[in-house]
Design an enzyme around this catalytic site. Structure first.
Site, mmCIF file in Angstrom:
data_model
loop_
_atom_site.group_PDB
_atom_site.id
_atom_site.type_symbol
_atom_site.label_atom_id
_atom_site.label_comp_id
_atom_site.label_asym_id
_atom_site.label_seq_id
_atom_site.Cartn_x
_atom_site.Cartn_y
_atom_site.Cartn_z
ATOM 1 C CG HIS A 37 45.961 31.870 36.296
ATOM 2 N ND1 HIS A 37 45.099 31.097 35.545
ATOM 3 C CD2 HIS A 37 45.453 31.880 37.552
ATOM 4 C CE1 HIS A 37 44.112 30.675 36.315
ATOM 5 N NE2 HIS A 37 44.305 31.134 37.537
ATOM 6 C CG HIS A 138 40.314 35.235 41.220
ATOM 7 N ND1 HIS A 138 40.094 33.883 41.091
ATOM 8 C CD2 HIS A 138 39.257 35.841 40.631
ATOM 9 C CE1 HIS A 138 38.945 33.690 40.459
ATOM 10 N NE2 HIS A 138 38.423 34.864 40.167
#
EC number: 3.1.27.-
Length: 146
Positions: A37, A138
């Site tokens: 990410h 996350h």
């Protein structure tokens, strides 16, 4: 005295043995988060950017349906897990106080098999992350700001 020192060393070593695997696992989860990410200095942020970045990061076997890349300073992303740049959002989730530049890559077409074709959406968003031991592990969601 010698027995006390020996007992202390034994307890210390056992504690160290239990702590190191946990730290290593957390570090792995954080590195995995960054690999999936984080892109501090993206080039293009268009469909071609999505296709090449997803492929380079091994997110295309099978084709991942959606993935968001966060751009900017890694310190600011990490700070979401503390009070400097984050607020509680439920459970172990935290929402950023400030927006981030992001690129969301969404699979275009129906097949989960390569070659994967992606459509890019660029924007500025607040992000929600799951944190462990003060680090993001996350990416839960990103919220568009008008």
């Amino acid at each position: 005295m010698v027995m006390g020192l020996g007992l202390f060393l034994l307890v210390f070593m056992l504690g160290l043995g239990l702590t190191l695997p946990t730290l290593a696992q957390d570090n792995f989860r954080y590195r995995d988060f960054l690999a999936k990410h984080y892109d501090g200095t993206p080039e293009g942020r268009n469909d071609r950017y999505c296709e090449s970045t997803m492929r380079r990061r091994h997110l295309t076997s099978p084709c991942k349906d959606t993935n968001t890349f966060i751009h900017g300073n890694r310190h600011h992303i990490n700070a979401i897990c503390g009070d400097e740049n984050g607020n509680p959002y439920g459970g172990n989730l935290r929402i950023s106080k400030s927006p981030f530049q992001v690129t969301t890559c969404k699979l275009h077409g129906g097949s989960p098999r390569p070659p994967c074709r992606y459509r890019a959406t660029r924007g500025s968003r607040n992000i929600v992350v799951g944190c462990e031991n003060g680090l993001p592990v996350h990416l839960d969601e990103s919220i568009f700001r008008p």
